[in-house]
Design a protein around this motif. Sequence first.
Motif, PDB file in Angstrom:
ATOM      1  N   LEU A  56       0.854  -1.193   0.000  1.00  0.00           N
ATOM      2  CA  LEU A  56       0.000   0.000   0.000  1.00  0.00           C
ATOM      3  C   LEU A  56       0.884   1.235   0.000  1.00  0.00           C
ATOM      4  O   LEU A  56       1.754   1.395   0.865  1.00  0.00           O
ATOM      5  N   ASP A  57       0.682   2.108  -0.966  1.00  0.00           N
ATOM      6  CA  ASP A  57       1.444   3.350  -1.029  1.00  0.00           C
ATOM      7  C   ASP A  57       0.919   4.328   0.012  1.00  0.00           C
ATOM      8  O   ASP A  57      -0.290   4.591   0.078  1.00  0.00           O
ATOM      9  N   THR A  58       1.811   4.859   0.803  1.00  0.00           N
ATOM     10  CA  THR A  58       1.451   5.830   1.832  1.00  0.00           C
ATOM     11  C   THR A  58       2.669   6.662   2.175  1.00  0.00           C
ATOM     12  O   THR A  58       3.796   6.179   2.115  1.00  0.00           O
ATOM     13  N   ARG A  59       2.436   7.903   2.556  1.00  0.00           N
ATOM     14  CA  ARG A  59       3.534   8.763   3.005  1.00  0.00           C
ATOM     15  C   ARG A  59       3.500   8.963   4.512  1.00  0.00           C
ATOM     16  O   ARG A  59       4.380   9.616   5.067  1.00  0.00           O
ATOM     17  N   THR A  60       2.480   8.411   5.179  1.00  0.00           N
ATOM     18  CA  THR A  60       2.362   8.598   6.630  1.00  0.00           C
ATOM     19  C   THR A  60       2.090   7.264   7.302  1.00  0.00           C
ATOM     20  O   THR A  60       0.977   6.725   7.228  1.00  0.00           O
ATOM     21  N   LEU A  61       3.131   6.738   7.948  1.00  0.00           N
ATOM     22  CA  LEU A  61       3.034   5.514   8.723  1.00  0.00           C
ATOM     23  C   LEU A  61       3.222   5.854  10.195  1.00  0.00           C
ATOM     24  O   LEU A  61       4.105   6.643  10.549  1.00  0.00           O
ATOM     25  N   ILE A  62       2.411   5.253  11.051  1.00  0.00           N
ATOM     26  CA  ILE A  62       2.523   5.475  12.493  1.00  0.00           C
ATOM     27  C   ILE A  62       2.571   4.127  13.187  1.00  0.00           C
ATOM     28  O   ILE A  62       1.747   3.253  12.923  1.00  0.00           O
ATOM     29  N   TRP A  63       3.536   3.962  14.078  1.00  0.00           N
ATOM     30  CA  TRP A  63       3.714   2.681  14.772  1.00  0.00           C
ATOM     31  C   TRP A  63       3.032   2.717  16.139  1.00  0.00           C
ATOM     32  O   TRP A  63       3.337   3.545  16.979  1.00  0.00           O
ATOM     33  N   ALA A  64       2.122   1.781  16.350  1.00  0.00           N
ATOM     34  CA  ALA A  64       1.452   1.655  17.648  1.00  0.00           C
ATOM     35  C   ALA A  64       1.296   0.186  18.010  1.00  0.00           C
ATOM     36  O   ALA A  64       0.344  -0.201  18.684  1.00  0.00           O
ATOM     37  N   ALA A  65       2.262  -0.633  17.557  1.00  0.00           N
ATOM     38  CA  ALA A  65       2.087  -2.084  17.634  1.00  0.00           C
ATOM     39  C   ALA A  65       2.680  -2.733  18.869  1.00  0.00           C
ATOM     40  O   ALA A  65       2.382  -3.884  19.152  1.00  0.00           O
ATOM     41  N   GLY A  66       3.512  -2.051  19.600  1.00  0.00           N
ATOM     42  CA  GLY A  66       4.072  -2.727  20.757  1.00  0.00           C
ATOM     43  C   GLY A  66       5.064  -1.870  21.503  1.00  0.00           C
ATOM     44  O   GLY A  66       5.568  -0.874  20.972  1.00  0.00           O
ATOM     45  N   VAL A  67       5.328  -2.266  22.740  1.00  0.00           N
ATOM     46  CA  VAL A  67       6.297  -1.549  23.570  1.00  0.00           C
ATOM     47  C   VAL A  67       7.230  -2.548  24.235  1.00  0.00           C
ATOM     48  O   VAL A  67       6.932  -3.736  24.339  1.00  0.00           O
ATOM     49  N   ARG A  68       8.368  -2.046  24.638  1.00  0.00           N
ATOM     50  CA  ARG A  68       9.292  -2.826  25.450  1.00  0.00           C
ATOM     51  C   ARG A  68       9.767  -1.949  26.591  1.00  0.00           C
ATOM     52  O   ARG A  68       9.740  -0.717  26.498  1.00  0.00           O
TER      53      ARG A  68
END
Length: 305
Positions: free
Chosen positions: A255-267
């Motif tokens: 998927l073409d996108t210019r805005t990715l945001i990561w909210a998938a996990g923490v350590r």
Amino acid sequence: MTGQAQNPHHVVIVGAGFGGLETTYRLAGAPVRITLIDRRNHHLFQPLPYQVATASLATSEIAWPIRSLVRNRPEVTTLFASVKGIDAAGRRVLLEDDTDVAYDTLVLATGARHAYFGHDEWEPFAPGLKTLEDATTLRRRILVAFERAERERDPARRAAWMTFVIIGAGPTGVELAGTIAELARSTLPPDFRSIDTHEARVVLIEAGPRVLGGFPEDLSAYTLTSLERIGVEVVLGQAVTECTADSVVYGGKRLDTRTLIWAAGVRASRAAEWLGAPADRAGRLQVAPDLTVPGHPESFAIGDT
């Protein structure tokens, strides 16, 4: 008694988040002196960075200077510093400027950081949301994406600028997806002339079988329905396998996108490494029921530490 009054028990608290500040407040009136160490000079109200990231709140509404919060506590000293390690045998916190702080009791309230599950190279393309700096970075990316779309004449490139992908459907991912969708559909339409912001795509990708996987199933189902009602595209059961500056790959699809945001996990932070103590899979210190670190009865770990 005079010597004891001049040299009261020294409690060092690393981290001025909820846990660190609550510990500081609960020790009010105790015969101790406190040193509160944090690598930032402000306390962040952690549930609301997504509101700053989506231009709903100003930074000053969710962050307050640590010094102002403890200004009426003369027994509390605030240090703006980064910790690089702990000398447990010598009971000293080691700082990155090669100084150290001795302690009688240590409280580790260092919180958590982003976890990219072995793909740290994705971070520049898909930043997370844990700090005030993260929030302002994402706000800039989101608003600039609409500005670039406004000037873009090529339909495919314009669509990429108007595609916002959030990876991870926990509380942060759900909040971001919903708020970006509302921003595009309710707040921004009157401000643009060449684009219709209603056409923005907000895609929420979750590797698990449902959104808010740690919550009751009825709440998960209600949240899914609410997101889809406002136009969020929810993709479940498909893990992301690649993030780049202009695309994301999940379920074998690009998927073409210019805005990715990561909210998938923490350590967790490196506190377990500092103490050489056992940790769980997320890096959190394993503690006794009284929150002391096994083998280190003078050290406590709280919150996500």
